[in-house]
Design a protein around this motif. Structure first.
Motif, PDB file in Angstrom:
ATOM      1  N   LEU A 118      16.016   7.415  14.110  1.00 11.41           N
ATOM      2  CA  LEU A 118      16.629   6.562  13.099  1.00 11.41           C
ATOM      3  C   LEU A 118      15.622   6.240  11.993  1.00 11.41           C
ATOM      4  CD1 LEU A 118      18.675   4.236  15.461  1.00 11.41           C
ATOM      5  CD2 LEU A 118      19.339   6.371  14.381  1.00 11.41           C
ATOM      6  N   GLU A 125      34.095   6.895   7.028  1.00  9.19           N
ATOM      7  CA  GLU A 125      33.501   5.784   7.774  1.00  9.19           C
ATOM      8  C   GLU A 125      32.766   4.821   6.834  1.00  9.19           C
ATOM      9  OE1 GLU A 125      34.031   4.865  10.630  1.00  9.19           O
ATOM     10  OE2 GLU A 125      32.399   3.495  11.160  1.00  9.19           O
ATOM     11  N   MET A 161      30.522  10.041   9.380  1.00  8.01           N
ATOM     12  CA  MET A 161      31.815  10.725   9.374  1.00  8.01           C
ATOM     13  C   MET A 161      32.553  10.397   8.079  1.00  8.01           C
ATOM     14  SD  MET A 161      33.336  10.267  13.232  1.00  8.01           S
ATOM     15  CE  MET A 161      32.230  10.423  14.656  1.00  8.01           C
ATOM     16  N   VAL A 218      22.666  -3.240   6.635  1.00  8.53           N
ATOM     17  CA  VAL A 218      22.755  -3.301   8.101  1.00  8.53           C
ATOM     18  C   VAL A 218      24.097  -2.712   8.552  1.00  8.53           C
ATOM     19  CG1 VAL A 218      22.995  -4.874  10.069  1.00  8.53           C
ATOM     20  CG2 VAL A 218      21.204  -5.275   8.366  1.00  8.53           C
ATOM     21  N   VAL A 219      25.144  -3.075   7.832  1.00  4.57           N
ATOM     22  CA  VAL A 219      26.496  -2.646   8.219  1.00  4.57           C
ATOM     23  C   VAL A 219      26.689  -1.152   7.958  1.00  4.57           C
ATOM     24  CG1 VAL A 219      28.963  -2.932   7.725  1.00  4.57           C
ATOM     25  CG2 VAL A 219      27.477  -4.944   7.888  1.00  4.57           C
ATOM     26  N   MET A 278      27.172 -12.105   6.449  1.00  3.50           N
ATOM     27  CA  MET A 278      27.804 -12.172   5.119  1.00  3.50           C
ATOM     28  C   MET A 278      28.846 -13.284   5.037  1.00  3.50           C
ATOM     29  SD  MET A 278      28.684  -8.279   4.116  1.00  3.50           S
ATOM     30  CE  MET A 278      27.431  -7.017   4.192  1.00  3.50           C
ATOM     31  N   VAL A 330      24.397   5.452  19.780  1.00  3.98           N
ATOM     32  CA  VAL A 330      25.761   5.468  19.244  1.00  3.98           C
ATOM     33  C   VAL A 330      26.445   4.113  19.462  1.00  3.98           C
ATOM     34  CG1 VAL A 330      28.053   6.514  19.472  1.00  3.98           C
ATOM     35  CG2 VAL A 330      25.997   7.958  19.509  1.00  3.98           C
ATOM     36  N   GLN A 360      23.934   6.335  11.946  1.00  3.12           N
ATOM     37  CA  GLN A 360      23.345   6.150  13.277  1.00  3.12           C
ATOM     38  C   GLN A 360      24.260   6.791  14.332  1.00  3.12           C
ATOM     39  OE1 GLN A 360      21.865   2.199  14.108  1.00  3.12           O
ATOM     40  NE2 GLN A 360      22.387   2.333  16.274  1.00  3.12           N
ATOM     41  N   VAL A 361      25.561   6.571  14.183  1.00  2.00           N
ATOM     42  CA  VAL A 361      26.537   7.119  15.133  1.00  2.00           C
ATOM     43  C   VAL A 361      26.507   8.649  15.123  1.00  2.00           C
ATOM     44  CG1 VAL A 361      29.012   7.389  15.573  1.00  2.00           C
ATOM     45  CG2 VAL A 361      28.069   5.119  15.099  1.00  2.00           C
ATOM     46  N   GLY A 418      23.273  10.214  16.710  1.00  2.00           N
ATOM     47  CA  GLY A 418      23.284  10.198  18.176  1.00  2.00           C
ATOM     48  C   GLY A 418      24.242  11.243  18.733  1.00  2.00           C
ATOM     49  N   ARG A 464      35.150   2.657   5.101  1.00  2.00           N
ATOM     50  CA  ARG A 464      35.688   1.639   5.997  1.00  2.00           C
ATOM     51  C   ARG A 464      34.718   0.461   6.105  1.00  2.00           C
ATOM     52  NH1 ARG A 464      36.308   0.372  11.867  1.00  2.00           N
ATOM     53  NH2 ARG A 464      34.329   1.412  12.269  1.00  2.00           N
ATOM     54  N   LEU A 465      33.434   0.773   6.249  1.00  2.00           N
ATOM     55  CA  LEU A 465      32.424  -0.273   6.419  1.00  2.00           C
ATOM     56  C   LEU A 465      32.214  -1.054   5.118  1.00  2.00           C
ATOM     57  CD1 LEU A 465      29.941   1.837   8.581  1.00  2.00           C
ATOM     58  CD2 LEU A 465      31.344  -0.080   9.377  1.00  2.00           C
ATOM     59  N   TYR A 470      24.668  -5.780   3.831  1.00  2.00           N
ATOM     60  CA  TYR A 470      25.461  -4.578   3.550  1.00  2.00           C
ATOM     61  C   TYR A 470      24.769  -3.348   4.143  1.00  2.00           C
ATOM     62  CZ  TYR A 470      27.059  -0.678   0.508  1.00  2.00           C
ATOM     63  OH  TYR A 470      27.500   0.527   0.018  1.00  2.00           O
ATOM     64  N   GLU A 511      20.852   8.662  23.854  1.00  2.00           N
ATOM     65  CA  GLU A 511      21.631   8.871  22.628  1.00  2.00           C
ATOM     66  C   GLU A 511      22.930   8.058  22.665  1.00  2.00           C
ATOM     67  OE1 GLU A 511      20.352  10.149  20.110  1.00  2.00           O
ATOM     68  OE2 GLU A 511      18.667  11.242  20.957  1.00  2.00           O
ATOM     69  N   GLN A 569      25.807  -3.930  15.653  1.00  2.00           N
ATOM     70  CA  GLN A 569      25.061  -3.965  14.391  1.00  2.00           C
ATOM     71  C   GLN A 569      26.006  -4.311  13.240  1.00  2.00           C
ATOM     72  OE1 GLN A 569      22.332  -0.708  13.796  1.00  2.00           O
ATOM     73  NE2 GLN A 569      22.627  -0.687  11.583  1.00  2.00           N
ATOM     74  N   ALA A 600      24.597   1.330   7.292  1.00  3.28           N
ATOM     75  CA  ALA A 600      23.678   2.295   7.913  1.00  3.28           C
ATOM     76  C   ALA A 600      24.157   2.712   9.301  1.00  3.28           C
ATOM     77  CB  ALA A 600      22.265   1.713   7.994  1.00  3.28           C
ATOM     78  N   SER A 601      25.063   1.941   9.887  1.00  2.00           N
ATOM     79  CA  SER A 601      25.519   2.257  11.246  1.00  2.00           C
ATOM     80  C   SER A 601      26.282   3.584  11.302  1.00  2.00           C
ATOM     81  CB  SER A 601      26.399   1.129  11.778  1.00  2.00           C
ATOM     82  OG  SER A 601      27.614   1.058  11.061  1.00  2.00           O
ATOM     83  N   ILE A 623      16.452  -2.997   7.324  1.00  2.00           N
ATOM     84  CA  ILE A 623      17.133  -1.739   7.006  1.00  2.00           C
ATOM     85  C   ILE A 623      17.491  -1.687   5.524  1.00  2.00           C
ATOM     86  CG2 ILE A 623      19.296  -0.471   7.322  1.00  2.00           C
ATOM     87  CD1 ILE A 623      19.344  -1.234  10.177  1.00  2.00           C
TER      88      ILE A 623
END
Lengths: 418, 418
Positions: free
Chosen positions: A96, A46, A43, A68-69, B83, B69, A75-76, A79, A49-50, A66, B65, B75, A71-72, A145
């Motif tokens: 994924l 997003e 989005m 790992v964080v 970190m 999400v 993922q959202v 889904g 923000r991460l 970084y 799904e 994660q 890539a979420s 990841i």
């Protein structure tokens, strides 16, 4: 029936209503009889923000964590899009990066895709299931990841298209195609039916930000036909096949799209260049190398280089351009080496712009460059530097004159819409 | 040196400053010479935000799904905590559910853990690396993400502790341990040094929401020593070993913690019960079964059941309790079957509460129940129903009298702090 990859960016995925619209656009492609894989971004907002959380954790954050964080985010959305498609009655599931997997090297936060295992994906798509794939992410050989660097989702989409042998990779963006020039500058700019990979690369490198350069390079290498089209089409409109954007294809395919190909495909402007002049450099072997070696080492991308004809006393002036963002570092590096290089004055100017004419047609036609120089000279626009490639001529001019220059050239090469 | 699992909930992980505090708490445990694995929840509010997106996508969303999400929340925090630990100079890395993997069944959105592969994890921890593991998530045999249901991170922590043979699983919460009763009701409530698994299960089932019931069951099955302690300790305080919370252990370990064990360990109150009475049921075989079979099928958890002695005409009244949240469904199911069951009146009452006294000590002591009944009767509190287990006596009373009843019993069993 065709096999199609569709890619949607962050603006298209920002919230429930927009994801629902994307689902309807995807559904229509499937209803038209196609096998469909969709690649999505996070989005809008997003990823920022991460990334911010990572920066707050540590200025020198671990790029593996970084990844790992961040890539979420994709993922959202993958889904959620699968759910929205199911709500419309489609079969759909998310895949994924680590599930396919999208195999990459281990350059965390800027990984390169090495390959995508497509057997399971093709079986699922063949069974009528829409595949929803998060862009931007992959998996190393050691099962960690990775992400591809900002904007990497275009590259993911092209890589998926290559892996599954897609007939087309449709990139939905906030513009509806590639234009002969920026329509905000030239009202008579025309949308192009097609451009070649090389033209697109040259346009991207001179400031046309429609697609990630990496994704175009990959498309060229893998011979993936890419279409740029608008994600803001009315979602009651017919399937995308009937309202095409711009196709990006190989040279030999071009004729199928454009009956009367212009000599020049487009005009691009780039205001992010800066010009540096070093005066009274010794006119001896190795002098120029001593300027550019440290810049190359510092990863500063020098574009145009002009060495004036040696004047009296065996001295010469050297002028070059670099990205504005790197100007301060460039100056610092040269100041440090003032004695070693042996320059007299350093003149920096960030009030410059680069205007380029691009087109595969110029390969077989002389006179493209002279038309450019003459058109600009006729209107009193001074050219400060010139660079050329096989399918591009660029000139450096005063930043204030860039819009005028683009309009003059758009008319001069006969690109204005009727 | 010990091997320790530490678990932090969403409140502790909500934002950069709080994660940094958690990192310092973890760092101190490692500095004390322990091997440490940390299990984390998503930032407070994040899972709700993601669940909301799923609900907006479809009322009947695909649980597979949904898991893709919502698993993203943990994660993010696991990458960020790794970190933050690195920023403090610790070696640390995240291990996602699919990376270990945490193997589960395929009951998406409420999966059960089947096992955790720990070889890689133990090698990493043995090399001095802190393992950061997202709670709540796992992987099916078919390579898809699962989640364990809300609050599943406690269960993840216990499962990790079992898999790596941890000496202790420390659950950091917003309370600093298990008390003899709710300190908001009884000011003289005391923090317990230790309780047994069975006591903790009984306390949880009657309203003490310190730990997920599932996590306690798993700890009992795997014989994992669990400690409940506060995450709001001053982060300059010494390592957690020296400021213990409450240990949850097996019966035979209890004596090591409590020299003078009370007969009763704690008093719990549960205001979420409702009472249903059906009058004039035929006093014949199968009549009661016809009431409770449909409720069981609808997954409604009936707790206390009282069948009055058959009155004249071969009729009887049946009273039972169920969760308040299920009362409307219970009434509807019974109304549908009114003729089949053959009841005369249905009386529902949600103004009731259940008060329970719990303690392994009552196994070997008679008179626990009679002390309870007498103490309440002396103060005029009417008992509407009774149920017992080996280590618990529960009574149903008027909801208005619940605080009074808890205070009376806390004093009657000698639990008040000096």
């Amino acid at each position: 029936m065709a096999r199609i990859v569709m890619k949607f960016g962050g603006t298209s995925m920002a919230g429930t209503e927009r994801i629902r619209r994307v689902a309807r656009i995807v559904q229509r492609q499937q209803a038209a009889g196609h096998e469909v894989a969709v690649v999505v971004s996070a989005m809008a907002g997003e990823t920022d923000r991460l990334v911010n959380f990572c920066r707050e954790a540590s200025a020198l954050y671990d790029p593996a964590e970084y990844d790992v964080v961040v890539a979420s985010g994709e993922q959202v959305t993958s889904g959620l899009l699968a759910m929205h498609l199911q709500a419309l009655g489609c079969k759909a599931r998310s895949w994924l990066g680590w599930q396919l997997p999208v195999r990459t090297d281990d350059a965390f936060s800027k990984a390169r895709i090495e390959g995508i295992d497509s057997a399971e994906l093709l079986a699922s798509m063949g069974a009528g299931e829409i595949a929803v794939i998060p862009g931007f992410q992959g998996l190393t050989e050691s099962n960690r990841i990775t992400t591809l660097g900002r904007g990497g989702s275009d590259t993911s989409a092209v890589a998926v298209a290559a892996a599954i042998g897609a007939d087309r990779c449709d990139i939905y963006t906030d513009v509806d195609g590639v234009y002969t020039t920026d329509p905000r500058i030239v009202a008579k700019a025309r949308k192009l039916k097609a451009v070649t990979y090389e033209e697109m690369l040259e346009l991207a490198s001179v400031g046309s930000k429609v697609l990630q350069t990496r994704s175009v390079s990959l498309a060229m290498k893998e011979n993936v036909r890419v279409q740029v089209l608008s994600s803001f089409i009315d979602d009651d409109a017919p399937a995308a096949d009937t309202i095409p954007g711009t196709m990006i294809v190989a040279d030999e395919e071009l004729e199928g799209y454009e009956m009367e190909r212009q000599l020049i495909t487009g005009i691009a402007a780039d205001k992010n260049e800066a010009k540096v002049t070093l005066t009274r450099i010794a006119d001896r072997p190795g002098a120029v190398a001593s300027i550019f070696a440290p810049l190359a080492e510092a990863n500063i991308n020098v574009d145009m280089i002009i060495q004036n004809i040696a004047k009296d006393k065996g001295e010469t002036d050297v002028t070059f351009t670099c990205p504005q963002a790197d100007l301060a570092r460039t100056q610092a590096l040269l100041e440090e080496r003032k004695d070693q290089i042996g320059w007299y004055r350093l003149i920096a100017d960030s009030k410059v712009a680069k205007v380029s004419v691009v087109g595969v047609g110029m390969r077989s036609h002389a006179g493209v460059a002279s038309t450019m120089f003459k058109s600009l000279a006729d209107r009193g626009i001074n050219i400060q530097a010139i660079s050329t490639s096989e399918i591009k001529v660029s000139v450096l001019i005063d930043a204030d004159e860039v819009e005028l220059a683009v309009r003059i050239l758009h008319t001069a090469y006969g690109l204005d819409a009727q």
